[in-house]
Design an enzyme around this catalytic site. Structure first.
Site, PDB file in Angstrom:
ATOM      1  N   GLU A 128     -29.439  37.575  -6.794  1.00 30.80           N
ATOM      2  CA  GLU A 128     -29.583  38.828  -6.054  1.00 30.80           C
ATOM      3  C   GLU A 128     -28.681  39.897  -6.669  1.00 30.80           C
ATOM      4  OE1 GLU A 128     -29.879  38.440  -1.523  1.00 30.80           O
ATOM      5  OE2 GLU A 128     -29.293  36.435  -2.171  1.00 30.80           O
TER       6      GLU A 128
ATOM      7  N   GLY B 212     -24.608  39.955   3.305  1.00 30.46           N
ATOM      8  CA  GLY B 212     -25.342  40.522   2.175  1.00 30.46           C
ATOM      9  C   GLY B 212     -25.746  39.415   1.225  1.00 30.46           C
TER      10      GLY B 212
ATOM     11  N   SER C  55     -21.495  34.580   4.036  1.00 29.96           N
ATOM     12  CA  SER C  55     -22.830  34.064   4.303  1.00 29.96           C
ATOM     13  C   SER C  55     -23.831  35.197   4.174  1.00 29.96           C
ATOM     14  CB  SER C  55     -22.894  33.457   5.702  1.00 29.96           C
ATOM     15  OG  SER C  55     -22.830  34.497   6.658  1.00 29.96           O
ATOM     16  N   LYS C  56     -25.088  34.813   4.344  1.00 34.44           N
ATOM     17  CA  LYS C  56     -26.204  35.753   4.211  1.00 34.44           C
ATOM     18  C   LYS C  56     -25.989  37.052   4.983  1.00 34.44           C
ATOM     19  CE  LYS C  56     -29.366  34.999   1.490  1.00 34.44           C
ATOM     20  NZ  LYS C  56     -29.107  36.075   0.581  1.00 34.44           N
ATOM     21  N   ARG C  57     -25.381  36.930   6.160  1.00 32.82           N
ATOM     22  CA  ARG C  57     -25.316  38.148   6.974  1.00 32.82           C
ATOM     23  C   ARG C  57     -24.332  39.163   6.394  1.00 32.82           C
ATOM     24  NH1 ARG C  57     -21.013  37.804  10.588  1.00 32.82           N
ATOM     25  NH2 ARG C  57     -20.052  35.761  10.355  1.00 32.82           N
TER      26      ARG C  57
END
Ligand code: GLU
Length: 489
Positions: free
Chosen positions: A264, A258, A254-256
């Site tokens: 991206e 990276g 997930s986002k956390r």
């Protein structure tokens, strides 16, 4: 068998690497068997629909080099390939199920359903529909209420109250489910839009899809899907639930952890070939050890029997390492063009565009061994392109000349003399001259080099100094060293 796979993204945001991994496996399977790879837009969730994300889907596939045979902007014999344009087909399937008695209209209000769910939550029961409309009497009553309130109905599947269904999953093997826990799930919403289970089965059948690859978070929905296949008399294709992707701490990626969007990674300077290779190994392996695998090798070897069942790790360090390998292995002309494109993008606007390709060709061999991410190209080589260097005066003296500014300035003045007197301007000659100067003046060669390095590049970490100076040319080096001397006061 004609192998036809599909990538069926929902246009609800930027493409997550997990979705792209599914697309990659679909593409590989189709290419391995000489079949077709289809891209279908699953845009039935109108609340989450983001129109711009459709372009992102195509862009991410193109970036990775995953070409498609049908769908998106290509059309094809089984179109339309966008679910919101296929509503009549889902309606027809729902009508057929209604006619057969495998489905029924449910007229219950959302308030009633909410209250039911709240009560179930209070009693710690699993949320499920109480099947009021499953029987004629309840349905007639609910329909009267709905008509009075001007509400429409949904179509629900009439799930058998008992029994079992099984799927022979291509990765997980036989999966059996007890129907007694399965709700009377919705097939068609009141706005005429289908749910995933109805839409994908109708579409896969119409589009002659032979293999369904998707994330294993879909496994709990399998019993519902099997009921729909059976009721619609559709043969179940090969279904493979791919291992979920975990971050380094073992939690779902997930986002956390990276970046999760392929864009991206692209913007951070990863190469599509490296991303392709890396994602191809997230849940699949050639032989449990080979890491660097070409596209051709992937296509030649990719089959579902080497997809793993256990969750797969997304190891960003490995991706970064792999990217460095791909940068080093790039053919020279492609490398130069890639570096130049990043410089065009990243250098300050004062540098004329397009940047000088000839100059990039001379710099590329100096930095290719050091670059892991393409964003670093700018950091390693901006001083070749800039007119005036901007760096803090404190950077100049470094450790060796800390609080010895006068000595540093004297050393630089001497360097200007020495370098100006050189008969030729080659890296070897520059190095020899500066070594000699250091020896004559009783200072460590390394200390003098560091000083000159910051003076001519503005940076402490650079490509090899003397080669860089040769490329910069004598004029510019001397001007920069003189400017640095001025900075030392
Ligand atoms: N639209 C679904 C999703 O994006 C597709 C799942 C599938 O591949 O069948 O999750």
């Amino acid at each position: 068998m004609d192998v036809r796979t599909r990538y069926a993204p929902s246009p609800t945001g930027v493409p997550h690497v997990g979705n792209i991994r599914t697309a990659l496996f679909d593409w590989l399977l189709a290419r391995h068997f000489g079949g077709q790879f289809i891209v279908r837009l699953e845009d039935t969730d109108r609340a989450r629909f983001i129109p711009e994300s459709v372009d992102g889907i195509a862009e991410s596939l193109r970036w990775l080099g995953l070409d498609w045979d049908e769908g998106l902007d290509r059309g094809g014999p089984y179109g339309p390939y966008t679910q919101s344009e296929r509503l009549p087909m889902y309606r027809a399937a729902a009508d057929r199920l209604l006619g057969q008695g495998d489905a029924y209209e449910c007229w219950c209000s959302s308030e009633r359903l909410d209250a039911m769910r709240a009560e179930q939550a209070r009693l710690k029961q699993p949320p499920r529909y109480d099947r009021r409309c499953r029987e004629d009497a309840g349905r007639a009553e609910a329909r009267r209420e709905a008509t009075a309130e001007g509400r429409g109905c949904v179509v629900r599947f009439r799930t058998p109250l008992e029994g079992r269904v099984s799927l022979d999953d291509a990765i997980h093997g036989p999966l059996t489910f007890d129907l007694s826990t399965i709700d009377d799930f919705i097939l068609l919403k009141s706005d005429g839009f289908p749910v995933y289970a109805l839409a994908y089965i109708v579409d896969d059948d119409a589009m002659r899809i032979s293999h369904v690859l998707r994330g294993d978070e879909w496994i709990p929905s399998v019993p519902r899907h099997l009921l729909v296949y059976r009721a619609l008399d559709v043969a179940v294709p090969v279904i493979a639930h791919l291992p979920r992707i975990l971050g380094p701490d073992g939690a779902k990626l997930s986002k956390r952890h990276g970046a999760t969007s392929v864009f991206e990674y692209r913007d951070q300077g990863y190469l599509p070939d490296a991303m392709f290779n890396f994602l191809g190994l997230v849940g699949w392996s050639l032989d449990d050890k080979t890491e660097i695998i070409s596209r051709e090798q992937f296509v030649a070897s990719f089959t579902l029997d080497r997809v793993v069942r256990n969750p797969a790790m997304f190891n960003i360090d490995k991706l970064t390492w792999m990217n460095g390998v791909y940068v080093r292995d790039m053919p020279e002309p492609e490398l130069v063009e890639t570096f130049a494109a990043w410089l065009d993008r990243g250098l300050p606007p004062s540098v004329p565009r397009p940047v000088d390709r000839g100059l990039v060709a001379r710099i590329a061999p100096l930095i290719r061994e050091r670059v892991k991410l393409l964003t670093e190209v700018v950091d390693y080589s901006d001083f070749f392109f800039l007119d005036a260097l901007e760096y803090p005066a404190d950077d100049l003296p470094g450790k060796a000349f800390a609080s010895k500014a006068a000595e540093a300035a004297a050393a630089l003045r001497r360097a200007v003399e020495v370098l100006a007197a050189l008969p030729g301007w080659t890296d070897d000659a520059i190095e020899a001259a500066l070594r000699l100067q250091a020896a004559d003046d009783g200072m460590k060669a390394g200390d003098l080099f560091s000083l000159v390095r910051v003076a001519v590049t503005g940076r402490r970490v650079t490509p090899p100094l003397f080669e860089s100076m040769e490329i910069l040319g004598r004029e510019r080096c001397l001007v920069r060293i003189e400017a640095a001397t001025g900075k030392l006061g």
